[in-house]
Each structure stands twice: as C-alpha cells, then as structure tokens.
Design an enzyme around this catalytic site. Structure first.
Site, PDB file in Angstrom:
ATOM      1  N   GLY A   1     -17.716  -4.891 -10.585  1.00 19.19           N
ATOM      2  CA  GLY A   1     -17.830  -3.389 -11.109  1.00 19.19           C
ATOM      3  C   GLY A   1     -17.087  -2.015 -10.524  1.00 19.19           C
TER       4      GLY A   1
ATOM      5  N   SER B   1     -16.231  -5.387  -4.583  1.00 22.32           N
ATOM      6  CA  SER B   1     -14.504  -5.905  -4.932  1.00 22.32           C
ATOM      7  C   SER B   1     -14.615  -5.311  -6.376  1.00 22.32           C
ATOM      8  CB  SER B   1     -14.824  -7.681  -5.174  1.00 22.32           C
ATOM      9  OG  SER B   1     -15.202  -8.255  -6.358  1.00 22.32           O
ATOM     10  N   LYS B   2     -13.391  -5.034  -7.143  1.00 19.62           N
ATOM     11  CA  LYS B   2     -13.852  -4.450  -8.207  1.00 19.62           C
ATOM     12  C   LYS B   2     -14.133  -5.424  -9.391  1.00 19.62           C
ATOM     13  CE  LYS B   2      -9.397  -1.487  -8.596  1.00 19.62           C
ATOM     14  NZ  LYS B   2      -7.757  -1.697  -9.105  1.00 19.62           N
ATOM     15  N   ARG B   3     -14.064  -7.233  -9.538  1.00 16.28           N
ATOM     16  CA  ARG B   3     -14.414  -8.635 -10.313  1.00 16.28           C
ATOM     17  C   ARG B   3     -15.937  -7.504 -10.424  1.00 16.28           C
ATOM     18  NH1 ARG B   3     -13.908 -12.563  -7.201  1.00 16.28           N
ATOM     19  NH2 ARG B   3     -12.826 -10.945  -6.044  1.00 16.28           N
TER      20      ARG B   3
END
Ligand code: GLU
Length: 483
Positions: free
Chosen positions: A258, A254-256
């Site tokens: 990286g 997920s974006k969170r």
C-alpha cells in the site's frame, strides 16, 4: 531540568514516509509538550542517493501536517533546515580528534582485499563480516607515504574488543551489545564525506540534542554512536527507539502492500488532522481508549514512557474512520475552504458557487461524507444537473404515468413564490391528492429527476437548496430524457 532539544533527521529520499512522519511527530509532540525545540536536520551525506527536489518535498509534507521546525542556519531571510552536506568541514575536524587519540584510524585497504576478507569470513561461517583491523598497525611513515601517493583511504572507528556497551532506552529499557560484534565502522568515506554514524553523533552533540527519538531500525547503530560519544568524551543524549510499523499481516510496512508516502495520503484526500491523529496512535496511547485527537490534545497527552515496544500495525480502516470523524467535527467554515479547493481541482472549477450555497451543501451532506471529495462524488447534483439517471431506480420508480404526474408537479411548483421547504412539500401533497396517488409515486421520481440518484439527503432539502428555477428545469429535462 535541562532543556529539551530534539530533532528529526531524515535522509532525503524524495518523499516523506509515514514512518518518518511518525518519528517527526513524536519528536514534535515531545518538544512542544516540554516547551523545547524541534529541529530539522537533513542527513544528505550519501551523494549516490541525491534526489532532486527531495528536501523541498519533505519540508512541504511536514508543513502540511503542521510540524513546523524551530531553528536552523540563516537561508536568505528564512531559517533552516540544517543540511549535513554544508557542514563537511565540521566532521573532518572532529574525526581528526579521534585519530589523535587512537579511537579512529586510516584504512587504505583496497576493495579487492576487503572482498577477499569477506569471502574468507563467509567460508569460515562467521556470523558477520568484520574488518580485521589490518590498517590499525601501519606506521605513521607508511600513512604519510600513502597520502603522498594519493592512495584512496577511509577512516574507521577503532572498536576495542571485549567490551559491553550498555545504554538505557526510554522505550526499550536497558539495551546491551558486545563490542566484539561491532565492526570497525567507516566514519569518513573515500570521497571525504562522513558516514551517517559520524555526522549524526557530531551533529547531535553540537546541536545539543537532549533526546534522540528515532525508529527501531536504528537501534543496532546506537552502540556505535555510544562508542563515539564516549570516545569524544561527550555526554550521551537519552535514546528512545520507536517500534516498527507493520502491515496487517505483521510483515514490515512496505510499499508493496500500500501507500507509504504522506503525499499519497494527502493526494487521496485524507485530512492532515486525520493522518496526524492516526500516525500518533502507531505505537503510542494515553492509557485509555481515546482515539480521536486534535494536535493540541496530542501535545497535551503525549509521553515517551507510553510508547510501546511491540510493532504497530498500520490499519487503514482506522485511518478511514478517523478521516470521517475529523471531517464531521470540522467547523463549517473550515470545510468550506476545503470544499472550494476541491472544486478548483475538479471539473466544476469554472463554475461559480456562492459561499452561502456551498455552506448549505455542507449542512445537507455533512453526515454522509467521509472525504471532502465525497461532496462532489456523492452529491454531484449540487454542482451540476444530472446527465444520467440511476438505472435501477428508473426501473423501479419511473412508470408510464410518471412523466405526466411530474409535469403536474412542475406546474404546481411553478406557482410558488419564494417557496420554503414546507411549501414544496405541501405542493407535492396537493398534487398527489389531486391525482389520487400515494406521495411516494411523486417523491421517488422527483428525487431521480433532480439528483439522478436514489439516495441522499431528504428530497425537499435538495429541492430547497437547488431552488425553484433549477428544479423546474430538471423536472422538464428528466421527463424528456427518461423513457
Ligand atoms: N538519517 C537517518 C534517517 O534517515 C536518521 C536516523 C536518526 O534519527 O538517527 O532516518
């Protein structure tokens, strides 16, 4: 054997997700290996999710990675990609066929009714909300009447109960679903646009896609697609669902945790060769421990049979390692082009360095860099005279007698005509001897004076590269500035 035709079918979100790159790459490798076709199809039928410039970005990112697609409709001298939003009539025509055979039906239920139904099913603790086929029973007359009254409608797939839906997945083996667990999926929305399922299947059929290679998150859609193929009486393509991408803690990538956009990695200075190599290994290996691959080797070695079922962990350290490896193995002339581009985007952009000078910098630094930008960050002294000097090294190596010693060295260097590396080295040895000092007493300050740093390539390599005049200037300036 039937010819291989595969497609990458992204919805344009605005950027290319690394998971999307993995899907695109596996399709590409599979096509190239089989001398087949790799098709790009933009699945843009969700108008709420329209993002300006998304398609251009996507194509740019794919091209950057070296993934060229093979065909598409004529678009002013260039072809492709296929855009679903430009093929709406095709889906409408096809869905009519399903209506006529009873495999699809009009549904006029209001959002309120659907909501109540959902709430009721939740109250009954049913595992999953499903449409109750209410509109399957309405008469032809009622349908006509509703059309006349402009009542909004959708078209749904008529999923028959108590059926087993079975297909063989190249990665996962035999997969089975119960039709009772499958909702009467909407095929055409009230705005007249098709849903993913209908458009995807119609296009895969019309584009003669032989293998559908996509992420595991689409596996639960596949039984619906299989039902559609069967309803149309079309031959099903072969399916291969690629494993999920995971963070190191095994949560879904997920974006969170990286960066997930290919563009982010490009902007951080990763080489496309390294990113492609890295992404290829997210769920596939050739069955040995080989990890370093060029694109042509990937084409050569890739097979769907060797794609793993279990999730693939996104390990940034490996990407860093591969970047350094690819950089090290790159031809100097290729590196030169990259370095010049890096310079153009840096504060040195208005300086003029000759190619031969930059090639020497490359030779001196090649084993010490992991990114192209490291050339500028780890050895800025090849691009400009140092403005400041490493504090700790000054403390350690710059003594009260250093300025005088360096000035003597300066004068000795000044006498040299067209000096070689040995000439500089001999001159320094001579001065050291005359001063009755160890060579280190001159070497460390000399390095500081010319580079501002305490590490790097051999000091005489640096001196030779910078050239006598520049070195003389830098010695003078260091003696003035350091005290
Ligand atoms: N449009 C889907 C996506 O965004 C395509 C999935 C598929 O390949 O069928 O990934």
């Amino acid at each position: 054997m039937e010819s291989v035709r595969v497609r990458f079918a992204p919805s344009p979100t605005g950027y290319l997700h690394v998971g999307g790159l993995r899907t695109a790459l596996y399709n590409y490798l599979f096509a190239r290996k089989a001398n087949g076709k790799f098709i790009l199809r933009i699945e843009d039928t969700d108008r709420n999710r329209f993002v300006e410039g998304a398609v251009e970005n996507l194509i740019k990112a794919l091209k950057w990675c070296g993934l060229d697609y093979d065909e598409g409709p004529d678009a002013g001298g260039q072809y492709g990609p296929y855009m679903q939003s430009q093929r709406l009539d095709i889906y409408q025509d096809h869905v009519k066929e399903l209506i006529s055979t009873g495999d699809a039906y009009y549904c006029f239920c209001t959002p309120e009714r659907l909501n109540e139904l959902k709430e009721e099913q939740q109250r009954q603790k049913l595992p999953q909300a499903k449409y109750d086929k209410h509109c399957l029973a309405i008469s032809k007359n009622e349908i006509e009447h509703n059309f006349g009254a402009d009542i909004p409608f959708v078209i749904r797939l008529n999923v028959k109960p108590n059926k087993r839906i079975i297909f063989d997945d190249i990665v996962r083996g035999r997969v089975e679903f119960e039709s009772n667990n499958i909702d009467d999926q909407i095929l055409i929305k009230s705005d007249g646009f098709p849903t993913y399922h209908l458009a995807n299947v119609v296009d895969d059929h019309l584009m003669e896609i032989s293998h559908v290679i996509r992420g595991e998150e689409w596996l639960s859609s596949t039984p619906k697609h299989v039902l559609l193929y069967d309803s149309f009486n079309w031959k099903r393509p072969l399916f291969a669902h690629l494993p999920l991408l995971l963070n190191p803690d095994r949560s879904k990538l997920s974006k969170r945790q990286g960066d997930v956009a290919v563009e982010d990695y490009r902007d951080k200075g990763f080489l496309k060769e390294a990113l492609v190599n890295f992404v290829a290994l997210l769920g596939w290996n050739a069955g040995d421990d080989k990890e370093f691959y060029y694109m042509n080797e990937l084409v050569e070695s890739f097979s769907l049979e060797r794609v793993n079922k279990s999730g693939a962990v996104f390990d940034l350290e490996k990407l860093n390692w591969l970047n350094a490896e690819h950089l090290r193995k790159m031809q100097d002339t290729e590196l030169l082009a990259l370095l010049k581009e890096e310079i153009l985007n840096s504060k040195f952009s208005n300086q003029n360095y000759s190619d031969s000078y930059l090639l020497e910098v490359i030779t001196a630094m090649k084993e010490r860099v992991s990114f192209v930008k490291d050339y500028l960050e780890k050895s800025p002294y090849f691009f400009e005279a140092p403005n400041n000097y490493d504090e700790a090294a000054v403390q350690k190596n710059w003594k009260a007698e250093t300025p005088a010693m360096l000035l003597k060295l300066h004068d000795e260097f000044e006498k040299l005509v067209n000096p070689s590396k040995d000439d500089f080295e001999n001159a320094l040895a001579k001065v050291a001897e005359e001063l009755n000092a160890g060579k280190g007493k001159l070497i460390h300050p000399l390095r500081l004076a010319v580079s501002g740093m305490s590490t790097g390539p051999g000091v005489f390599d640096i001196v030779l590269l910078l050239g006598k005049d520049e070195v003389l200037k830098r010695i003078k300036s260091a003696v003035q500035k350091i005290n």
